[in-house]
Write a protein that holds these residues in place. Structure first.
Motif, PDB file in Angstrom:
ATOM      1  N   THR A   1      40.782  44.071  59.305  1.00  0.00           N
ATOM      2  CA  THR A   1      40.706  44.778  58.127  1.00  0.00           C
ATOM      3  C   THR A   1      40.334  43.972  57.065  1.00  0.00           C
ATOM      4  N   VAL A   2      39.129  43.970  55.907  1.00  0.00           N
ATOM      5  CA  VAL A   2      38.752  43.951  54.510  1.00  0.00           C
ATOM      6  C   VAL A   2      39.777  43.097  54.112  1.00  0.00           C
ATOM      7  N   VAL A   3      40.487  42.020  53.320  1.00  0.00           N
ATOM      8  CA  VAL A   3      40.877  41.837  52.618  1.00  0.00           C
ATOM      9  C   VAL A   3      40.910  41.087  51.371  1.00  0.00           C
ATOM     10  N   ALA A   4      41.838  41.064  50.146  1.00  0.00           N
ATOM     11  CA  ALA A   4      41.243  39.979  49.611  1.00  0.00           C
ATOM     12  C   ALA A   4      42.022  38.333  49.604  1.00  0.00           C
ATOM     13  N   SER A   5      40.700  37.456  49.268  1.00  0.00           N
ATOM     14  CA  SER A   5      40.851  36.174  49.922  1.00  0.00           C
ATOM     15  C   SER A   5      42.228  35.611  48.997  1.00  0.00           C
ATOM     16  N   ARG A   6      42.178  35.945  47.296  1.00  0.00           N
ATOM     17  CA  ARG A   6      42.977  35.983  46.936  1.00  0.00           C
ATOM     18  C   ARG A   6      43.598  36.395  45.612  1.00  0.00           C
ATOM     19  N   THR A   7      44.255  36.351  44.584  1.00  0.00           N
ATOM     20  CA  THR A   7      44.163  37.501  43.518  1.00  0.00           C
ATOM     21  C   THR A   7      43.404  37.444  42.549  1.00  0.00           C
ATOM     22  N   ILE A   8      42.650  38.383  42.883  1.00  0.00           N
ATOM     23  CA  ILE A   8      41.103  38.812  42.060  1.00  0.00           C
ATOM     24  C   ILE A   8      41.178  40.181  40.568  1.00  0.00           C
ATOM     25  N   ARG A   9      41.364  39.919  39.863  1.00  0.00           N
ATOM     26  CA  ARG A   9      41.337  40.617  38.634  1.00  0.00           C
ATOM     27  C   ARG A   9      40.415  41.774  38.527  1.00  0.00           C
ATOM     28  N   ALA A  10      41.375  42.732  37.745  1.00  0.00           N
ATOM     29  CA  ALA A  10      40.432  44.373  37.192  1.00  0.00           C
ATOM     30  C   ALA A  10      38.662  43.853  36.846  1.00  0.00           C
ATOM     31  N   ASP A  11      37.861  44.130  37.467  1.00  0.00           N
ATOM     32  CA  ASP A  11      36.426  43.848  36.729  1.00  0.00           C
ATOM     33  C   ASP A  11      36.026  42.865  36.892  1.00  0.00           C
ATOM     34  N   THR A  12      36.040  42.437  37.645  1.00  0.00           N
ATOM     35  CA  THR A  12      35.731  41.340  38.731  1.00  0.00           C
ATOM     36  C   THR A  12      34.921  41.629  39.427  1.00  0.00           C
TER      37      THR A  12
ATOM     38  N   ALA B   1      32.244  45.456  50.470  1.00  0.00           N
ATOM     39  CA  ALA B   1      32.598  45.784  49.028  1.00  0.00           C
ATOM     40  C   ALA B   1      31.839  43.810  47.860  1.00  0.00           C
ATOM     41  N   VAL B   2      31.210  43.853  48.802  1.00  0.00           N
ATOM     42  CA  VAL B   2      30.017  42.590  48.025  1.00  0.00           C
ATOM     43  C   VAL B   2      29.019  43.374  47.430  1.00  0.00           C
ATOM     44  N   GLY B   3      29.725  42.782  45.831  1.00  0.00           N
ATOM     45  CA  GLY B   3      28.706  43.108  44.575  1.00  0.00           C
ATOM     46  C   GLY B   3      29.494  44.993  43.763  1.00  0.00           C
ATOM     47  N   MET B   4      30.634  45.316  44.353  1.00  0.00           N
ATOM     48  CA  MET B   4      31.241  45.677  43.996  1.00  0.00           C
ATOM     49  C   MET B   4      32.511  45.453  42.834  1.00  0.00           C
ATOM     50  N   GLU B   5      32.649  45.865  41.678  1.00  0.00           N
ATOM     51  CA  GLU B   5      33.501  45.258  40.885  1.00  0.00           C
ATOM     52  C   GLU B   5      34.620  46.310  41.467  1.00  0.00           C
ATOM     53  N   ALA B   6      35.904  45.168  41.199  1.00  0.00           N
ATOM     54  CA  ALA B   6      37.358  46.008  41.444  1.00  0.00           C
ATOM     55  C   ALA B   6      37.570  46.237  40.216  1.00  0.00           C
ATOM     56  N   ARG B   7      38.203  48.057  40.564  1.00  0.00           N
ATOM     57  CA  ARG B   7      38.649  49.043  39.470  1.00  0.00           C
ATOM     58  C   ARG B   7      40.236  48.230  39.366  1.00  0.00           C
ATOM     59  N   VAL B   8      40.682  47.737  40.628  1.00  0.00           N
ATOM     60  CA  VAL B   8      42.166  46.962  39.653  1.00  0.00           C
ATOM     61  C   VAL B   8      42.242  45.833  40.437  1.00  0.00           C
ATOM     62  N   THR B   9      43.234  45.150  40.151  1.00  0.00           N
ATOM     63  CA  THR B   9      43.714  43.205  40.254  1.00  0.00           C
ATOM     64  C   THR B   9      43.700  43.621  42.320  1.00  0.00           C
ATOM     65  N   LEU B  10      42.979  43.060  42.541  1.00  0.00           N
ATOM     66  CA  LEU B  10      43.746  42.740  44.670  1.00  0.00           C
ATOM     67  C   LEU B  10      44.070  41.745  44.365  1.00  0.00           C
ATOM     68  N   TYR B  11      45.311  41.962  45.016  1.00  0.00           N
ATOM     69  CA  TYR B  11      45.673  40.656  45.839  1.00  0.00           C
ATOM     70  C   TYR B  11      45.838  39.968  46.541  1.00  0.00           C
ATOM     71  N   ALA B  12      45.910  38.721  46.786  1.00  0.00           N
ATOM     72  CA  ALA B  12      45.478  37.878  48.149  1.00  0.00           C
ATOM     73  C   ALA B  12      46.041  38.634  49.224  1.00  0.00           C
ATOM     74  N   ASN B  13      45.056  38.960  50.612  1.00  0.00           N
ATOM     75  CA  ASN B  13      45.627  38.991  51.419  1.00  0.00           C
ATOM     76  C   ASN B  13      46.752  40.743  51.728  1.00  0.00           C
ATOM     77  N   ARG B  14      46.077  41.216  50.917  1.00  0.00           N
ATOM     78  CA  ARG B  14      46.515  42.612  50.510  1.00  0.00           C
ATOM     79  C   ARG B  14      44.581  43.368  51.327  1.00  0.00           C
ATOM     80  N   PRO B  15      44.765  45.036  51.303  1.00  0.00           N
ATOM     81  CA  PRO B  15      43.765  45.669  51.763  1.00  0.00           C
ATOM     82  C   PRO B  15      43.244  45.924  50.664  1.00  0.00           C
ATOM     83  N   ILE B  16      41.773  46.017  51.084  1.00  0.00           N
ATOM     84  CA  ILE B  16      41.233  46.732  49.877  1.00  0.00           C
ATOM     85  C   ILE B  16      40.566  48.014  50.423  1.00  0.00           C
ATOM     86  N   ARG B  17      40.420  49.124  49.449  1.00  0.00           N
ATOM     87  CA  ARG B  17      40.292  50.880  49.843  1.00  0.00           C
ATOM     88  C   ARG B  17      39.176  50.244  49.341  1.00  0.00           C
ATOM     89  N   PRO B  18      38.092  51.910  49.227  1.00  0.00           N
ATOM     90  CA  PRO B  18      37.271  52.248  48.685  1.00  0.00           C
ATOM     91  C   PRO B  18      37.554  52.440  47.073  1.00  0.00           C
TER      92      PRO B  18
END
Length: 139
Positions: A18-29, A53-70
Motif C-alpha cells: 500500500t502506498v502511503v505518505a512518508s510525511r504530512t503533505i499539504r494539498a496542491d503539492t 502517484a509520482v508527478g501527481m498533485e495532492a488534492r487534499v492533505t495527505l497524512y504520514a503513514n496513511r494510505p493514498i487513494r486515487p
C-alpha cells in the motif's frame, strides 16, 4: 490431524503493498518519490504502485503513514485562481478568442469557471495542455 496439515499447505491470501505518505503533505503539492513509502499490507481502494502517484498533485492533505487513494490525487494544476487565461470558443468556422480570469485552479482536462474580462460574464470551460481554457458546447 490430516486436515490441519492440509490447511497449512494451502496458499494464504496474497498481500499487496500500500502506498502511503512518508510525511504530512499539504494539498496542491506535486508528489516526488521521496514523499512516498510502501507498507506491506493490502488496503482496499488505496494505490499499490508509487509510480501512479509520482508527478501527481495532492488534492487534499495527505497524512504520514496513511494510505493514498486515487481520488486524493490529480494532474498538476496549470491554471491558478485569479490567473489571466486565454478563452477560446470554436463552432464550425466561427472562432472567438478573448481573455479571462480563472475563478478556480485546474489541471489539464479539469472544468473550471472563468470570468470573461470583456463582458464580465462567468463561463465554464475545460483547461487545455497550453494553459488556456476552451468554452462551448463540448468544452
Amino acid at each position: 490431524m490430516r486436515w490441519l496439515f492440509a490447511l497449512l499447505l494451502l496458499p494464504g491470501p496474497a498481500l499487496a503493498d500500500t502506498v502511503v505518505a512518508s510525511r504530512t503533505i499539504r494539498a496542491d503539492t506535486v508528489l516526488a518519490a521521496t514523499d512516498l513509502a510502501l507498507l506491506p499490507q493490502d488496503t482496499e481502494g488505496a494505490l499499490d504502485d508509487p509510480r501512479l502517484a509520482v508527478g501527481m498533485e495532492a488534492r487534499v492533505t495527505l497524512y504520514a503513514n496513511r494510505p493514498i487513494r486515487p481520488e486524493d490525487l490529480g494532474p498538476p494544476a496549470l491554471v491558478d485562481r485569479n490567473q489571466l487565461v486565454s478563452l477560446s470558443f470554436h463552432s464550425g468556422t466561427l472562432s472567438i478568442l478573448t481573455e479571462g480570469r480563472a475563478l478556480g485552479r485546474g489541471g489539464v482536462g479539469d472544468v473550471i469557471r472563468v470570468m470573461n474580462l470583456a463582458s464580465r460574464t462567468t463561463v465554464t470551460g475545460r483547461v487545455t495542455p497550453d494553459g488556456g481554457v476552451i468554452v462551448g458546447p463540448n468544452p
